[in-house]
Design a protein around this motif. Structure first.
Motif, PDB file in Angstrom:
ATOM      1  N   GLY A  68     -36.888 -49.199 -97.188  1.00 10.41           N
ATOM      2  CA  GLY A  68     -38.015 -48.685 -96.962  1.00 10.41           C
ATOM      3  C   GLY A  68     -38.251 -47.092 -97.551  1.00 10.41           C
ATOM      4  O   GLY A  68     -39.239 -46.411 -98.129  1.00 10.41           O
ATOM      5  N   GLY A  69     -37.695 -46.298 -96.509  1.00 12.29           N
ATOM      6  CA  GLY A  69     -37.020 -45.134 -96.906  1.00 12.29           C
ATOM      7  C   GLY A  69     -36.548 -44.295 -98.494  1.00 12.29           C
ATOM      8  O   GLY A  69     -37.257 -43.545 -98.730  1.00 12.29           O
ATOM      9  N   VAL A  70     -36.034 -45.297 -98.626  1.00 16.20           N
ATOM     10  CA  VAL A  70     -35.336 -45.287 -99.813  1.00 16.20           C
ATOM     11  C   VAL A  70     -36.844 -45.037-100.869  1.00 16.20           C
ATOM     12  O   VAL A  70     -36.753 -44.049-101.626  1.00 16.20           O
ATOM     13  CB  VAL A  70     -34.430 -46.113-100.579  1.00 16.20           C
ATOM     14  N   VAL A  71     -37.180 -45.886-100.707  1.00 17.27           N
ATOM     15  CA  VAL A  71     -38.696 -46.047-101.893  1.00 17.27           C
ATOM     16  C   VAL A  71     -39.532 -44.565-101.712  1.00 17.27           C
ATOM     17  O   VAL A  71     -39.805 -44.618-102.542  1.00 17.27           O
ATOM     18  CB  VAL A  71     -38.961 -47.384-101.987  1.00 17.27           C
ATOM     19  N   LEU A  72     -39.071 -44.959-100.544  1.00 19.92           N
ATOM     20  CA  LEU A  72     -40.763 -43.073-100.082  1.00 19.92           C
ATOM     21  C   LEU A  72     -40.430 -41.711-100.408  1.00 19.92           C
ATOM     22  O   LEU A  72     -41.094 -40.657-101.759  1.00 19.92           O
ATOM     23  CB  LEU A  72     -40.973 -43.274 -98.700  1.00 19.92           C
ATOM     24  N   ILE A  73     -38.813 -42.048-100.303  1.00 24.58           N
ATOM     25  CA  ILE A  73     -37.982 -40.542-101.044  1.00 24.58           C
ATOM     26  C   ILE A  73     -38.136 -40.990-102.650  1.00 24.58           C
ATOM     27  O   ILE A  73     -38.876 -39.755-102.973  1.00 24.58           O
ATOM     28  CB  ILE A  73     -36.365 -40.852-100.252  1.00 24.58           C
ATOM     29  N   THR A  74     -38.159 -41.528-102.990  1.00 26.29           N
ATOM     30  CA  THR A  74     -38.318 -41.791-104.281  1.00 26.29           C
ATOM     31  C   THR A  74     -39.256 -41.909-105.402  1.00 26.29           C
ATOM     32  O   THR A  74     -39.531 -41.078-106.380  1.00 26.29           O
ATOM     33  CB  THR A  74     -37.461 -43.593-105.655  1.00 26.29           C
ATOM     34  N   VAL A  75     -40.615 -42.366-104.250  1.00 24.44           N
ATOM     35  CA  VAL A  75     -42.171 -41.836-105.246  1.00 24.44           C
ATOM     36  C   VAL A  75     -42.265 -40.860-104.292  1.00 24.44           C
ATOM     37  O   VAL A  75     -43.417 -40.200-104.497  1.00 24.44           O
ATOM     38  CB  VAL A  75     -43.244 -42.778-104.528  1.00 24.44           C
ATOM     39  N   ALA A  76     -42.063 -39.930-103.725  1.00 24.89           N
ATOM     40  CA  ALA A  76     -42.080 -39.117-103.612  1.00 24.89           C
ATOM     41  C   ALA A  76     -42.679 -37.521-104.345  1.00 24.89           C
ATOM     42  O   ALA A  76     -41.629 -38.214-105.170  1.00 24.89           O
ATOM     43  CB  ALA A  76     -41.722 -37.709-102.375  1.00 24.89           C
ATOM     44  N   ARG A  77     -43.566 -37.016-104.568  1.00 27.55           N
ATOM     45  CA  ARG A  77     -43.701 -36.330-105.885  1.00 27.55           C
ATOM     46  C   ARG A  77     -43.564 -34.737-105.306  1.00 27.55           C
ATOM     47  O   ARG A  77     -43.631 -33.377-106.524  1.00 27.55           O
ATOM     48  CB  ARG A  77     -45.329 -35.828-105.926  1.00 27.55           C
ATOM     49  N   SER A  78     -42.443 -34.022-104.472  1.00 33.31           N
ATOM     50  CA  SER A  78     -42.777 -32.743-104.264  1.00 33.31           C
ATOM     51  C   SER A  78     -41.529 -32.601-103.398  1.00 33.31           C
ATOM     52  O   SER A  78     -40.566 -33.801-102.812  1.00 33.31           O
ATOM     53  CB  SER A  78     -43.204 -31.867-103.952  1.00 33.31           C
ATOM     54  N   ALA A  79     -41.138 -31.060-103.137  1.00 34.22           N
ATOM     55  CA  ALA A  79     -39.432 -31.004-102.206  1.00 34.22           C
ATOM     56  C   ALA A  79     -39.736 -31.183-100.725  1.00 34.22           C
ATOM     57  O   ALA A  79     -38.748 -31.634-100.319  1.00 34.22           O
ATOM     58  CB  ALA A  79     -38.932 -30.162-102.600  1.00 34.22           C
ATOM     59  N   ALA A  80     -41.446 -30.522-100.981  1.00 28.91           N
ATOM     60  CA  ALA A  80     -41.190 -30.688 -99.249  1.00 28.91           C
ATOM     61  C   ALA A  80     -41.852 -32.165 -98.731  1.00 28.91           C
ATOM     62  O   ALA A  80     -41.859 -32.847 -97.524  1.00 28.91           O
ATOM     63  CB  ALA A  80     -42.992 -29.918 -98.871  1.00 28.91           C
ATOM     64  N   ALA A  81     -42.459 -32.928 -99.882  1.00 26.37           N
ATOM     65  CA  ALA A  81     -42.791 -34.633-100.094  1.00 26.37           C
ATOM     66  C   ALA A  81     -41.514 -35.207 -99.711  1.00 26.37           C
ATOM     67  O   ALA A  81     -41.263 -36.223 -98.758  1.00 26.37           O
ATOM     68  CB  ALA A  81     -43.751 -34.705-100.877  1.00 26.37           C
ATOM     69  N   VAL A  82     -40.021 -35.096-100.518  1.00 29.12           N
ATOM     70  CA  VAL A  82     -39.141 -35.519-100.301  1.00 29.12           C
ATOM     71  C   VAL A  82     -38.496 -35.149 -99.293  1.00 29.12           C
ATOM     72  O   VAL A  82     -38.084 -36.032 -98.253  1.00 29.12           O
ATOM     73  CB  VAL A  82     -38.014 -34.803-101.271  1.00 29.12           C
ATOM     74  N   ALA A  83     -38.080 -34.123 -98.800  1.00 26.11           N
ATOM     75  CA  ALA A  83     -37.669 -33.408 -97.155  1.00 26.11           C
ATOM     76  C   ALA A  83     -38.173 -34.406 -95.788  1.00 26.11           C
ATOM     77  O   ALA A  83     -37.905 -35.431 -95.211  1.00 26.11           O
ATOM     78  CB  ALA A  83     -37.882 -32.584 -96.975  1.00 26.11           C
ATOM     79  N   ALA A  84     -40.252 -34.253 -95.646  1.00 25.28           N
ATOM     80  CA  ALA A  84     -40.306 -35.032 -94.987  1.00 25.28           C
ATOM     81  C   ALA A  84     -40.723 -36.677 -95.112  1.00 25.28           C
ATOM     82  O   ALA A  84     -40.381 -37.190 -93.901  1.00 25.28           O
ATOM     83  CB  ALA A  84     -42.057 -34.918 -95.010  1.00 25.28           C
ATOM     84  N   CYS A  85     -40.441 -37.330 -96.299  1.00 23.17           N
ATOM     85  CA  CYS A  85     -40.334 -38.514 -96.258  1.00 23.17           C
ATOM     86  C   CYS A  85     -38.599 -39.081 -95.822  1.00 23.17           C
ATOM     87  O   CYS A  85     -38.218 -39.523 -95.107  1.00 23.17           O
ATOM     88  CB  CYS A  85     -40.963 -39.153 -97.161  1.00 23.17           C
ATOM     89  N   SER A  86     -37.552 -38.172 -95.811  1.00 22.34           N
ATOM     90  CA  SER A  86     -36.729 -38.662 -95.434  1.00 22.34           C
ATOM     91  C   SER A  86     -35.832 -38.401 -94.086  1.00 22.34           C
ATOM     92  O   SER A  86     -35.958 -39.022 -92.878  1.00 22.34           O
ATOM     93  CB  SER A  86     -35.642 -37.292 -95.998  1.00 22.34           C
ATOM     94  N   VAL A  87     -37.144 -37.598 -93.144  1.00 23.12           N
ATOM     95  CA  VAL A  87     -37.663 -36.835 -91.899  1.00 23.12           C
ATOM     96  C   VAL A  87     -37.968 -38.327 -91.115  1.00 23.12           C
ATOM     97  O   VAL A  87     -37.626 -38.800 -90.466  1.00 23.12           O
ATOM     98  CB  VAL A  87     -38.128 -35.915 -91.564  1.00 23.12           C
ATOM     99  N   TYR A  88     -38.884 -39.679 -91.895  1.00 24.66           N
ATOM    100  CA  TYR A  88     -38.886 -40.182 -91.254  1.00 24.66           C
ATOM    101  C   TYR A  88     -38.112 -41.234 -91.682  1.00 24.66           C
ATOM    102  O   TYR A  88     -38.239 -42.402 -90.776  1.00 24.66           O
ATOM    103  CB  TYR A  88     -40.510 -40.606 -92.002  1.00 24.66           C
ATOM    104  N   ALA A  89     -38.069 -41.150 -92.948  1.00 24.61           N
ATOM    105  CA  ALA A  89     -36.427 -42.779 -92.683  1.00 24.61           C
ATOM    106  C   ALA A  89     -35.606 -42.487 -92.344  1.00 24.61           C
ATOM    107  O   ALA A  89     -35.030 -43.893 -91.504  1.00 24.61           O
ATOM    108  CB  ALA A  89     -36.767 -42.177 -93.817  1.00 24.61           C
ATOM    109  N   LEU A  90     -35.024 -41.767 -91.252  1.00 29.99           N
ATOM    110  CA  LEU A  90     -33.963 -41.064 -90.485  1.00 29.99           C
ATOM    111  C   LEU A  90     -34.235 -41.346 -89.171  1.00 29.99           C
ATOM    112  O   LEU A  90     -33.907 -42.245 -88.812  1.00 29.99           O
ATOM    113  CB  LEU A  90     -33.725 -39.892 -90.333  1.00 29.99           C
TER     114      LEU A  90
END
Length: 259
Positions: free
Chosen positions: A72-94
């Motif tokens: 699920g974390g990989v999916v969130l990072i994939t659909v994130a639309r900006s660098a900030a969103a990718v970083a935030a979703c990565s923190v959540y997944a971790l």
């Protein structure tokens, strides 16, 4: 007449002082290795008995969710639309992977006294991490810059303080640190209108539902009730089940906000 020059019969009637038995103290140096080995064996026996008394489902729920949280974390990072969103979703997944992975390892494997002490600290610290980790993408995705910074400072400051509290006071009363989890979990309640405005009513409702489920789980953990089937599925398993349901609600809210 003194005791020394009294006749034998008289001396036999004079009470004697009891002999003083020497008892070892810290000044006598460290205990003999055999004593230390006996103490360690006793601790291992206690932990073995405790492990044998655990419900048989202990840890399996979080072990099963771990690969799902990772995917699920990989999916969130994939659909994130900006660098900030990718970083935030990565923190959540971790934070999610740390929570479920550490919990599974801690509860499924017999680590011995020292190993369990370390993993218990990590397990409890990860609860603060998942709270701050969950609010990170919600803040980044749904709040204006000013409100975003305030919320992130609030939840991450609380998480750091909570982690220090659990690491350095492992024997704290259960109800005390449970209340700390709940308090930090509801720290963002004043930002719900912002979540609803940017992400929609469904997102805000899912955040509230997840918070209520986490609170219910913390209450079960604090009270150790209900304890339905102690040999198979006890109060701790009810707690784990509620955390999974809460995680699912928050994951869905974050996914909707990210897309």
């Amino acid at each position: 007449m003194t005791a020394e020059n009294s006749p034998p019969a008289a001396r036999s009637r004079i009470p004697r002082r009891p002999s003083v038995t020497h008892r070892p103290s810290e000044a006598d140096g460290p205990p003999h290795p055999s004593v230390r080995r006996a103490s360690a064996a006793s601790e291992d026996a206690v932990h073995s008995v405790a492990a044998a008394l655990k419900p048989r489902m202990r840890g399996w729920l979080h072990a099963g969710v771990f690969p799902l949280a990772l995917a699920g974390g990989v999916v969130l990072i994939t659909v994130a639309r900006s660098a900030a969103a990718v970083a935030a979703c990565s923190v959540y997944a971790l934070s999610a992977c740390l929570l479920f992975g550490t919990s599974a390892l801690y509860h499924r494997v017999a680590w011995g006294p020292r190993g369990e002490s370390v993993l218990r600290r990590l397990d409890h610290a990860n609860i603060f991490l998942i709270i701050a980790g969950s609010y990170t993408p919600l803040a980044v995705l749904l709040l204006p810059a000013g409100e975003q910074r305030i919320l992130l400072v609030l939840v991450w400051g609380g998480a750091v303080a909570g982690i220090a509290f659990r690491v350095f006071w492992l024997g704290a009363p259960r109800r005390l640190y449970t209340l700390c989890y709940i308090a930090l979990g509801w720290a963002a309640v004043f930002y719900l209108p912002g979540f609803a405005h940017a992400g929609g009513t469904t997102v805000a409702v899912l955040v509230v539902v997840g918070g209520l489920l986490y609170t219910a789980g913390a209450t079960v953990y604090g009270l150790k009730r209900p304890d339905p089937w102690p040999r198979w599925f006890g109060f701790h398993e009810v707690f784990h089940l509620l955390t999974i349901a809460a995680f699912t609600a928050h994951y869905t809210a974050i996914f909707l906000g990210a897309t």
